[in-house]
Design a protein around this motif. Structure first.
Motif, PDB file in Angstrom:
ATOM      1  N   ALA A   1       0.861  -1.187   0.000  1.00 43.16           N
ATOM      2  CA  ALA A   1       0.000   0.000   0.000  1.00 43.16           C
ATOM      3  C   ALA A   1       0.891   1.229   0.000  1.00 43.16           C
ATOM      4  CB  ALA A   1      -0.919   0.007   1.225  1.00 43.16           C
ATOM      5  N   LEU A   2       0.423   2.285  -0.636  1.00 41.90           N
ATOM      6  CA  LEU A   2       1.232   3.498  -0.740  1.00 41.90           C
ATOM      7  C   LEU A   2       0.343   4.723  -0.824  1.00 41.90           C
ATOM      8  CD1 LEU A   2       0.987   4.216  -4.031  1.00 41.90           C
ATOM      9  CD2 LEU A   2       2.577   2.300  -4.172  1.00 41.90           C
ATOM     10  N   ALA A   3       0.938   5.879  -0.567  1.00 37.92           N
ATOM     11  CA  ALA A   3       0.246   7.157  -0.688  1.00 37.92           C
ATOM     12  C   ALA A   3       1.007   8.030  -1.671  1.00 37.92           C
ATOM     13  CB  ALA A   3       0.149   7.849   0.674  1.00 37.92           C
ATOM     14  N   TYR A   4       0.277   8.775  -2.496  1.00 42.21           N
ATOM     15  CA  TYR A   4       0.928   9.631  -3.492  1.00 42.21           C
ATOM     16  C   TYR A   4       0.176  10.950  -3.622  1.00 42.21           C
ATOM     17  CZ  TYR A   4      -2.690   7.433  -6.417  1.00 42.21           C
ATOM     18  OH  TYR A   4      -3.894   6.964  -6.907  1.00 42.21           O
ATOM     19  N   ASP A   5       0.881  11.960  -4.168  1.00 43.96           N
ATOM     20  CA  ASP A   5       0.305  13.295  -4.278  1.00 43.96           C
ATOM     21  C   ASP A   5      -0.388  13.492  -5.622  1.00 43.96           C
ATOM     22  OD1 ASP A   5       2.281  13.812  -6.197  1.00 43.96           O
ATOM     23  OD2 ASP A   5       3.554  14.939  -4.827  1.00 43.96           O
ATOM     24  N   ARG A   6      -0.781  14.734  -5.915  1.00 43.46           N
ATOM     25  CA  ARG A   6      -1.585  15.007  -7.107  1.00 43.46           C
ATOM     26  C   ARG A   6      -0.850  14.713  -8.399  1.00 43.46           C
ATOM     27  NH1 ARG A   6       0.807  19.910  -6.073  1.00 43.46           N
ATOM     28  NH2 ARG A   6       1.035  21.407  -7.786  1.00 43.46           N
ATOM     29  N   HIS A   7       0.486  14.675  -8.355  1.00 45.54           N
ATOM     30  CA  HIS A   7       1.272  14.378  -9.548  1.00 45.54           C
ATOM     31  C   HIS A   7       1.753  12.935  -9.569  1.00 45.54           C
ATOM     32  CE1 HIS A   7       2.145  18.954  -9.671  1.00 45.54           C
ATOM     33  NE2 HIS A   7       1.121  18.655 -10.443  1.00 45.54           N
ATOM     34  N   TRP A   8       1.180  12.100  -8.707  1.00 43.03           N
ATOM     35  CA  TRP A   8       1.523  10.682  -8.626  1.00 43.03           C
ATOM     36  C   TRP A   8       2.943  10.463  -8.109  1.00 43.03           C
ATOM     37  CZ3 TRP A   8      -1.866   6.549 -10.074  1.00 43.03           C
ATOM     38  CH2 TRP A   8      -3.094   6.962 -10.603  1.00 43.03           C
ATOM     39  N   ASN A   9       3.455  11.402  -7.330  1.00 40.89           N
ATOM     40  CA  ASN A   9       4.752  11.213  -6.689  1.00 40.89           C
ATOM     41  C   ASN A   9       4.543  10.534  -5.336  1.00 40.89           C
ATOM     42  OD1 ASN A   9       6.284  12.469  -8.740  1.00 40.89           O
ATOM     43  ND2 ASN A   9       5.724  14.483  -7.934  1.00 40.89           N
ATOM     44  N   LEU A  10       5.381   9.545  -5.055  1.00 36.19           N
ATOM     45  CA  LEU A  10       5.245   8.781  -3.821  1.00 36.19           C
ATOM     46  C   LEU A  10       5.460   9.675  -2.612  1.00 36.19           C
ATOM     47  CD1 LEU A  10       4.918   5.840  -2.658  1.00 36.19           C
ATOM     48  CD2 LEU A  10       7.429   5.769  -2.583  1.00 36.19           C
ATOM     49  N   VAL A  11       4.554   9.571  -1.653  1.00 32.87           N
ATOM     50  CA  VAL A  11       4.676  10.297  -0.388  1.00 32.87           C
ATOM     51  C   VAL A  11       5.167   9.362   0.706  1.00 32.87           C
ATOM     52  CG1 VAL A  11       3.411  11.568   1.400  1.00 32.87           C
ATOM     53  CG2 VAL A  11       2.904  11.973  -1.022  1.00 32.87           C
ATOM     54  N   THR A  12       4.564   8.199   0.805  1.00 33.24           N
ATOM     55  CA  THR A  12       4.977   7.193   1.777  1.00 33.24           C
ATOM     56  C   THR A  12       4.412   5.847   1.351  1.00 33.24           C
ATOM     57  OG1 THR A  12       5.039   6.635   4.145  1.00 33.24           O
ATOM     58  CG2 THR A  12       2.991   7.569   3.304  1.00 33.24           C
ATOM     59  N   ALA A  13       4.970   4.778   1.906  1.00 36.99           N
ATOM     60  CA  ALA A  13       4.532   3.431   1.547  1.00 36.99           C
ATOM     61  C   ALA A  13       4.806   2.490   2.703  1.00 36.99           C
ATOM     62  CB  ALA A  13       5.262   2.944   0.287  1.00 36.99           C
ATOM     63  N   ASN A  14       4.126   1.358   2.716  1.00 37.28           N
ATOM     64  CA  ASN A  14       4.461   0.361   3.729  1.00 37.28           C
ATOM     65  C   ASN A  14       5.642  -0.476   3.249  1.00 37.28           C
ATOM     66  OD1 ASN A  14       3.422  -1.645   2.016  1.00 37.28           O
ATOM     67  ND2 ASN A  14       1.540  -1.931   3.188  1.00 37.28           N
ATOM     68  N   ARG A  15       6.128  -1.345   4.104  1.00 38.41           N
ATOM     69  CA  ARG A  15       7.379  -2.050   3.820  1.00 38.41           C
ATOM     70  C   ARG A  15       7.237  -3.121   2.745  1.00 38.41           C
ATOM     71  NH1 ARG A  15       8.243  -6.735   7.830  1.00 38.41           N
ATOM     72  NH2 ARG A  15       6.098  -7.349   8.326  1.00 38.41           N
ATOM     73  N   MET A  16       6.009  -3.405   2.292  1.00 31.80           N
ATOM     74  CA  MET A  16       5.807  -4.445   1.286  1.00 31.80           C
ATOM     75  C   MET A  16       5.977  -3.918  -0.141  1.00 31.80           C
ATOM     76  SD  MET A  16       5.404  -6.688   3.465  1.00 31.80           S
ATOM     77  CE  MET A  16       5.390  -8.004   2.248  1.00 31.80           C
ATOM     78  N   VAL A  17       6.130  -2.603  -0.290  1.00 29.73           N
ATOM     79  CA  VAL A  17       6.287  -2.043  -1.632  1.00 29.73           C
ATOM     80  C   VAL A  17       7.718  -2.221  -2.140  1.00 29.73           C
ATOM     81  CG1 VAL A  17       6.275   0.112  -2.964  1.00 29.73           C
ATOM     82  CG2 VAL A  17       4.394  -0.408  -1.391  1.00 29.73           C
ATOM     83  N   ALA A  18       8.699  -1.951  -1.297  1.00 30.52           N
ATOM     84  CA  ALA A  18      10.103  -1.968  -1.728  1.00 30.52           C
ATOM     85  C   ALA A  18      10.521  -3.292  -2.370  1.00 30.52           C
ATOM     86  CB  ALA A  18      11.018  -1.623  -0.553  1.00 30.52           C
ATOM     87  N   PRO A  19      10.148  -4.467  -1.802  1.00 31.45           N
ATOM     88  CA  PRO A  19      10.585  -5.720  -2.436  1.00 31.45           C
ATOM     89  C   PRO A  19      10.059  -5.894  -3.857  1.00 31.45           C
ATOM     90  CG  PRO A  19       9.852  -6.130  -0.190  1.00 31.45           C
ATOM     91  CD  PRO A  19       9.481  -4.721  -0.511  1.00 31.45           C
ATOM     92  N   LEU A  20       8.923  -5.278  -4.163  1.00 36.76           N
ATOM     93  CA  LEU A  20       8.362  -5.401  -5.506  1.00 36.76           C
ATOM     94  C   LEU A  20       9.114  -4.529  -6.511  1.00 36.76           C
ATOM     95  CD1 LEU A  20       4.543  -5.375  -4.677  1.00 36.76           C
ATOM     96  CD2 LEU A  20       6.068  -7.346  -4.948  1.00 36.76           C
ATOM     97  N   LEU A  21       9.955  -3.626  -6.012  1.00 38.39           N
ATOM     98  CA  LEU A  21      10.715  -2.735  -6.893  1.00 38.39           C
ATOM     99  C   LEU A  21      12.126  -3.247  -7.164  1.00 38.39           C
ATOM    100  CD1 LEU A  21       9.692   0.753  -5.440  1.00 38.39           C
ATOM    101  CD2 LEU A  21       8.590  -0.581  -7.252  1.00 38.39           C
ATOM    102  N   ASP A  22      12.421  -4.459  -6.728  1.00 36.16           N
ATOM    103  CA  ASP A  22      13.733  -5.057  -7.025  1.00 36.16           C
ATOM    104  C   ASP A  22      13.980  -5.056  -8.527  1.00 36.16           C
ATOM    105  OD1 ASP A  22      14.119  -5.533  -4.360  1.00 36.16           O
ATOM    106  OD2 ASP A  22      13.624  -7.673  -4.437  1.00 36.16           O
ATOM    107  N   GLY A  23      15.148  -4.605  -8.921  1.00 40.34           N
ATOM    108  CA  GLY A  23      15.495  -4.602 -10.343  1.00 40.34           C
ATOM    109  C   GLY A  23      15.198  -3.295 -11.055  1.00 40.34           C
ATOM    110  N   VAL A  24      14.506  -2.374 -10.406  1.00 35.16           N
ATOM    111  CA  VAL A  24      14.232  -1.073 -11.024  1.00 35.16           C
ATOM    112  C   VAL A  24      15.523  -0.267 -11.074  1.00 35.16           C
ATOM    113  CG1 VAL A  24      13.021   1.126 -10.752  1.00 35.16           C
ATOM    114  CG2 VAL A  24      11.817  -1.034 -10.331  1.00 35.16           C
ATOM    115  N   ALA A  25      15.777   0.393 -12.187  1.00 40.20           N
ATOM    116  CA  ALA A  25      16.993   1.196 -12.337  1.00 40.20           C
ATOM    117  C   ALA A  25      17.085   2.233 -11.223  1.00 40.20           C
ATOM    118  CB  ALA A  25      16.993   1.885 -13.698  1.00 40.20           C
ATOM    119  N   PRO A  26      18.255   2.350 -10.582  1.00 38.55           N
ATOM    120  CA  PRO A  26      18.404   3.277  -9.447  1.00 38.55           C
ATOM    121  C   PRO A  26      18.025   4.714  -9.767  1.00 38.55           C
ATOM    122  CG  PRO A  26      20.277   1.786  -9.555  1.00 38.55           C
ATOM    123  CD  PRO A  26      19.473   1.540 -10.797  1.00 38.55           C
ATOM    124  N   HIS A  27      18.276   5.165 -11.000  1.00 35.27           N
ATOM    125  CA  HIS A  27      17.990   6.569 -11.313  1.00 35.27           C
ATOM    126  C   HIS A  27      16.490   6.860 -11.315  1.00 35.27           C
ATOM    127  CE1 HIS A  27      16.554   6.156 -15.536  1.00 35.27           C
ATOM    128  NE2 HIS A  27      17.338   5.095 -15.566  1.00 35.27           N
TER     129      HIS A  27
END
Length: 273
Positions: free
Chosen positions: A118-144
């Motif tokens: 689960a996550l929260a984002y602002d009007r431009h879809w920028n991440l504001v905060t997330a629970n700890r289950m989001v980060a593992p799903l982002l494995d492999g995403v380019a660091p930039h």
């Protein structure tokens, strides 16, 4: 209004008179002067005078018209200033003491939703905060792509992010683009319009056909290791915000769409303890 018209409207010289602002919002909502006047319980003649600058609206009338036009709180402040009044709606950081209870509610929802993401984002879809289950799903995403601001729509579409691992990319990306397009039409926000054009330029496959009548929602199917995790999502917003930050905040919660996904998320949560 299509995206091209929205872009043209947003990029033109911004109106400076309250009447120009009101006319733009009325036309964006596809309302006649008679329709809006009836909703706001004023005469169409008076509304016409306000739009042409022959009459000055009261503060109460500006707020009433803005409410009927469903103008975002941020833009209601713009209307008030254009009419010569002080802004009515504050904008605070989520860390502001005044928003302590709202921040606690957000954190509670995100934490309680584990072991699912689960996550929260602002009007431009920028991440504001997330629970700890989001980060593992982002494995492999380019660091930039993980720097600030972290745009979650860009993560969904970018070829160095989640797009290559999204099994139903055509359906999921089309769904997200439709949501973003509705936001663009509703707000004419220049940043959202720019994001919409950027996302459309990514190499996303077209839908092969209509969705099956058996579907109850469009799932998000993500390949992780040898599994395909399948989620359905819900979006929550604050029901009665009077702060701009809260009014523009959305919480996205993902639920397992099958037993395999539920099991893998529980295992993932256990491994993070």
């Amino acid at each position: 209004m299509n995206a091209h018209a929205s872009t043209a409207r947003a990029e033109r010289t911004q109106p400076v008179h309250i009447g120009d602002h009101l006319r733009d919002w009325r036309q964006r909502r596809h309302l006649s002067q008679l329709d809006l006047a009836g909703d706001a319980e004023i005469s169409a003649r008076h509304l016409s005078f306000v739009e042409t600058g022959r009459a000055a609206p009261s503060r109460e009338m500006v707020l009433k018209l803005a409410e009927r036009l469903e103008v975002p709180l941020r833009e209601r402040n713009v209307l008030l200033v254009a009419a010569g009044f002080a802004p009515a709606f504050p904008q605070r950081s989520l860390d502001d003491p005044a928003l302590k209870s709202a921040r606690a509610a957000i954190d509670l929802v995100l934490k309680a939703h584990e072991p699912n993401p689960a996550l929260a984002y602002d009007r431009h879809w920028n991440l504001v905060t997330a629970n700890r289950m989001v980060a593992p799903l982002l494995d492999g995403v380019a660091p930039h792509l993980l720097g600030q601001p972290l745009n979650i729509l860009r993560l969904a579409f970018h070829p160095e992010a989640l797009a290559p691992r999204t099994v139903n990319l055509a359906e999921w990306s089309s769904h997200l683009l439709e949501r973003l397009h509705r936001q663009c039409e509703a707000t004419a926000d220049p940043e959202l319009l720019k994001l919409y054009q950027e996302l459309k330029a990514y190499p996303i496959p077209a839908r092969s056909g209509p969705l099956s009548s058996d579907n109850v929602a469009i799932p998000f199917k993500l390949r992780r290791g040898g599994d395909v995790l399948s989620f359905i999502s819900t979006t929550m917003i604050f029901g009665t915000p009077v702060d701009i930050t809260l009014s523009e905040l959305a919480l996205e919660t993902f639920f397992p769409a099958d037993d395999l996904t539920a099991r893998r998320m529980r295992e993932m949560a256990d491994s993070l303890k």
